[in-house]
Design an enzyme around this catalytic site. Sequence first.
Site, PDB file in Angstrom:
ATOM      1  N   ASP A 126     -18.750  16.077 -17.107  1.00  0.00           N
ATOM      2  CA  ASP A 126     -17.433  15.475 -17.328  1.00  0.00           C
ATOM      3  C   ASP A 126     -16.365  16.539 -17.508  1.00  0.00           C
ATOM      4  O   ASP A 126     -16.631  17.667 -17.938  1.00  0.00           O
ATOM      5  CB  ASP A 126     -17.447  14.534 -18.534  1.00  0.00           C
ATOM      6  CG  ASP A 126     -17.742  15.239 -19.851  1.00  0.00           C
ATOM      7  OD1 ASP A 126     -18.678  16.057 -19.880  1.00  0.00           O
ATOM      8  OD2 ASP A 126     -17.046  14.962 -20.845  1.00  0.00           O
ATOM      9  N   GLU A 159     -19.592  15.232 -22.745  1.00  0.00           N
ATOM     10  CA  GLU A 159     -19.542  16.355 -23.686  1.00  0.00           C
ATOM     11  C   GLU A 159     -18.140  16.533 -24.234  1.00  0.00           C
ATOM     12  O   GLU A 159     -17.951  16.850 -25.424  1.00  0.00           O
ATOM     13  CB  GLU A 159     -20.007  17.643 -22.994  1.00  0.00           C
ATOM     14  CG  GLU A 159     -20.170  18.838 -23.923  1.00  0.00           C
ATOM     15  CD  GLU A 159     -18.919  19.684 -24.103  1.00  0.00           C
ATOM     16  OE1 GLU A 159     -18.956  20.619 -24.917  1.00  0.00           O
ATOM     17  OE2 GLU A 159     -17.878  19.403 -23.443  1.00  0.00           O
TER      18      GLU A 159
END
Length: 414
Positions: A83, A178
Amino acid sequence: MSLDFKNELAERLIRYASIDSQSDEESATVPSSKIQYDMLYLLEKELKELNLIDVKITDYGTLIATIPGKIKGAAIGFLAHVDTAPQFNASNVKPRIIKNYDGSDIKFPDDENLILSPKEFSYLSEKIGHDIITASGKTLLGADDKAGIAIIMTAVNFLISNQNENHSEIRIAFTTDEEIGRGVHKNLPDDLNVKFAYTFDGGKVGEIDNETFSADSAEVLIKGVSIHPGDAKNEMVNAIHLASEIINNLPLKTMTPEVTEKREGFIHATDMIGNSSEMIIKFILRDFELKGLDEKKEILEELCKKIQVTEPRAKINIFFKRQYRNMRYWLDENRMPLEIAEKALHNKCIQPIKKPIRGGTDGSLLTEKGVPTPNIFTGMQNVHGALEWVSTSDMALATEVMLEIIKLNSNLKN
């Protein structure tokens, strides 16, 4: 043997960065955004094409795969996250490569007013002759952490292509979410099944992060009294005004991100949502020590109580949520992964740089959950914004360090 990974790394990073995989902190789904699967599915396909085994995407959105060991020894893990940060535009990323950087200001085709200058960013001045990758000016690049993904995938490709390389079992994991603090699911340590691991999610060449912030979040809910403004005298309690009082009474000159550095912690107001009848203020609290983190929680609590006293008709509640803890607490007890990483850097003639990272990684939570996981450099700079950049030469050094870590681990007597 001289290794040159730069071209492969550039190709991979440009390909990966072009895919929008931004996480969404407002979403309750796992992962938080469906578009992260675009990266997971691509990497799943690439890992299967490289003939890794046990390739799977878990129900909590982590891609895990195994390179079988050729010798006995403890399995080792390597992680990066798919991400990109939600704080800045990450749609329609157009990566570009600046070959043989000449040391001048870098301009951006999609924003003529944006300049990346070595006068302002001294690390860039050290990269003359390197190939530099940036975005086009309207988006972040996403080297955080697609540079880490490119490094791990390039190293995996090398190992598979050079079957004479002896090593113990290697586990690869690519996590989601994350950037919003949800990258490590409670099942990941068991699913990863390694003695220790490394995230490739760091900055300058040589950096080994063995210490992170300890982190909590806070949410302040303010309920005012709503009434027609024409009849509001002595009746209305405006939640916006109370929220403003809370913000204005924070230690703005001593304890916010824009005035802190090094080992100083902070209270950071990240979002304000609502209207005159109800407001929500979101905070993140950071400190390297738990005592300091508790002090910041007390500051917020006392401030909310103080404002509440000034307006008893309102309701002000504060809710705290635990996020992650300084990985140093556990890495001080098990220094083996750090010692291996330091030796790997020395073997590659790289001076290790150990410093506290003013943030966190998936390694923070993994370490706390029993898998010691230091963080290793990738070269990425100015992350989470339009001036983000990375040198392919720096990424190549990180790839060599990963391969050296594998070699050193394989030579241990387990």
